[in-house]
Design an enzyme around this catalytic site. Structure first.
Site, PDB file in Angstrom:
ATOM      1  N   GLY A 196       0.785  -1.228   0.000  1.00  0.00           N
ATOM      2  CA  GLY A 196       0.000   0.000   0.000  1.00  0.00           C
ATOM      3  C   GLY A 196       0.817   1.278   0.000  1.00  0.00           C
ATOM      4  O   GLY A 196       0.513   2.215  -0.727  1.00  0.00           O
ATOM      5  N   HIS A 197       1.875   1.312   0.813  1.00  0.00           N
ATOM      6  CA  HIS A 197       2.547   2.606   1.019  1.00  0.00           C
ATOM      7  C   HIS A 197       3.330   3.076  -0.202  1.00  0.00           C
ATOM      8  O   HIS A 197       3.815   4.199  -0.233  1.00  0.00           O
ATOM      9  CB  HIS A 197       3.442   2.562   2.270  1.00  0.00           C
ATOM     10  N   CYS A 318      30.202   5.995   2.832  1.00  0.00           N
ATOM     11  CA  CYS A 318      31.398   5.242   3.236  1.00  0.00           C
ATOM     12  C   CYS A 318      32.600   6.154   3.007  1.00  0.00           C
ATOM     13  O   CYS A 318      32.435   7.290   2.556  1.00  0.00           O
ATOM     14  CB  CYS A 318      31.522   3.938   2.447  1.00  0.00           C
TER      15      CYS A 318
HETATM   16  N1  PLP Z   1       9.711  -5.337  -3.025  1.00  0.00           N
HETATM   17  C1  PLP Z   1      10.160  -4.232  -3.627  1.00  0.00           C
HETATM   18  C2  PLP Z   1      10.508  -4.271  -5.071  1.00  0.00           C
HETATM   19  C3  PLP Z   1      10.300  -3.049  -2.894  1.00  0.00           C
HETATM   20  O1  PLP Z   1      10.760  -1.950  -3.492  1.00  0.00           O
HETATM   21  C4  PLP Z   1       9.951  -3.046  -1.519  1.00  0.00           C
HETATM   22  C5  PLP Z   1      10.125  -1.830  -0.704  1.00  0.00           C
HETATM   23  O2  PLP Z   1      10.911  -0.965  -1.012  1.00  0.00           O
HETATM   24  C6  PLP Z   1       9.481  -4.224  -0.953  1.00  0.00           C
HETATM   25  C7  PLP Z   1       9.356  -5.355  -1.721  1.00  0.00           C
HETATM   26  C8  PLP Z   1       9.085  -4.285   0.482  1.00  0.00           C
HETATM   27  O3  PLP Z   1       7.847  -3.675   0.652  1.00  0.00           O
HETATM   28  P1  PLP Z   1       7.353  -3.220   2.102  1.00  0.00           P
HETATM   29  O4  PLP Z   1       8.125  -1.994   2.459  1.00  0.00           O
HETATM   30  O5  PLP Z   1       5.898  -2.950   1.944  1.00  0.00           O
HETATM   31  O6  PLP Z   1       7.619  -4.342   3.021  1.00  0.00           O
END
Ligand code: PLP
Length: 363
Positions: A196-197, A318
């Protein structure tokens, strides 16, 4: 503030917040309760499921709600391994999100799976010959992201699906970055994850599609909600928010053509004025993502953008500047600075960001 970090997370939009609010204040029934308040919540959850299913290009009965993309990815991978009898091999790519790659490496080191990780070239294109060779009769699952979170590079899912299914393997597509930015197809896909976010819904809610009633073992047990795969009382307000955000995202897909124009203009200016390289530029990409390689000056550019209130994403600092991420290393590239736009980003914001980069580089 200029927010150009929409691949990290997005602002919850007003329509979404407004739709959620009654489910905190008045309509707070448990979606499984047998009274009227419960029924209202249940109906709201099912309405949201239908909207999310449309976004994911599948049917309502194939969608379950999760807490985030990470959980959806884990449920597919662990749930399949626990449910599977003979096949134990998983094929993935070197540029997957850590929620996939680190989990698979942990399972491999425990001896639970055999793992094959397919390389990408310096443009972020998958080595399909290597993938073809890796998928065999022992392969349980191929797990590939639709769009890469750092470069926006879009993977050829139809071809990968054909390769996987030809050997009897299943296909999981992490569509967390793609959903809401490009049209998503569920053709040839067995499992799909969204979050969702990333599409203007709140944090803490996501969805997973499970095609054809395929069997997964749940990560935990309890009240049996969400087809028994995700026990725990549903967070109705968040699910309602995701449903509205999914509907608006689908309706707003044409707006991403304007986002693409803005992004392309940004990249032309960056190249023409500062001679920078854009990671994955030769590949099909998300319309909103631009990963710019400033080489020796990346750390100064990021510091200057931050000082001027521009939010972007960069590798960790770094002693040589910025540490390249796993994705950039897999592409054989140095650290990149990611600018990720939303459908609310304006031309003025992009011009201002270009100006700030120019001033930092001149200095
Ligand atoms: N998969 C991808 C391609 C992502 O970019 C992200 C988050 O950046 C995630 C999975 C993980 O999602 P969530 O932050 O909702 O756990």
């Amino acid at each position: 503030m200029i927010y150009l970090d929409n691949n990290a997370t997005t602002r919850v939009i007003d329509e979404v917040l407004a739709a959620m609010e009654p489910y905190y204040r008045e309509l707070y029934g448990n979606a499984h309760a047998a009274h009227s308040l419960g029924r209202r919540s249940h109906e709201a959850v099912e309405e949201a499921r239908a909207s999310v299913a449309r976004l994911m290009d599948c049917s309502d009965g194939e969608v379950i709600f999760t807490s985030c993309g990470t959980e959806g990815n884990a449920l597919v991978i662990r749930g399949l391994i626990d449910a599977a009898t003979s096949r134990r091999k998983i094929v993935t790519t070197a540029v997957e999100h850590p929620s996939v790659l680190l989990l698979l490496r942990a399972l491999e080191s425990r001896g639970d799976i055999e793992l094959a990780v397919v390389d990408v070239d310096s443009d972020g294109a998958l080595d399909l010959d290597q993938l073809r060779a890796a998928v065999d009769d022992r392969t349980l699952l191929v797990t590939v992201m639709l769009a890469q979170n750092e470069t926006g590079v879009i993977h050829p899912i139809a071809e990968i699906s054909a390769l996987a299914h030809a050997r009897g393997a299943l296909l999981h597509v992490d569509a967390v970055q793609a959903a809401g930015k490009i049209a998503v197809s569920h053709d040839g896909v067995d499992f799909m994850t969204v979050s969702g976010h990333k599409l203007h819904a709140p944090k803490g809610v996501g969805a997973l599609s499970i095609h054809r009633g395929l069997k997964l073992t749940p990560l935990w047990y309890g009240g049996g909600q969400e087809l028994g795969l995700r026990s725990g009382t549903e967070p109705v307000p968040s699910i309602v928010g995701l449903g509205v955000a999914a509907r608006l995202a689908l309706e707003s897909l044409p707006a991403f053509e304007c986002v693409r124009e803005l992004r392309d203009r940004f990249e032309s200016e960056m190249r023409a004025r500062f001679g920078v390289q854009i990671a994955g530029a030769s590949q099909p990409r998300l319309p909103n993502t631009s990963s710019v390689i400033f080489r020796d000056h990346a750390a100064e550019v990021v510091a200057s953008l931050d000082a001027h209130g521009v939010c972007v994403s960069a590798g960790a600092a770094c002693n040589t500047g910025l540490e390249p991420s796993g994705t950039m290393k897999a592409m054989g590239l140095p650290a990149a600075v990611r600018f990720s736009l939303s459908r609310f980003t304006t031309a003025d914001e992009i011009d201002e960001a270009v100006k700030i980069v120019g001033a930092a580089l001149t200095k």
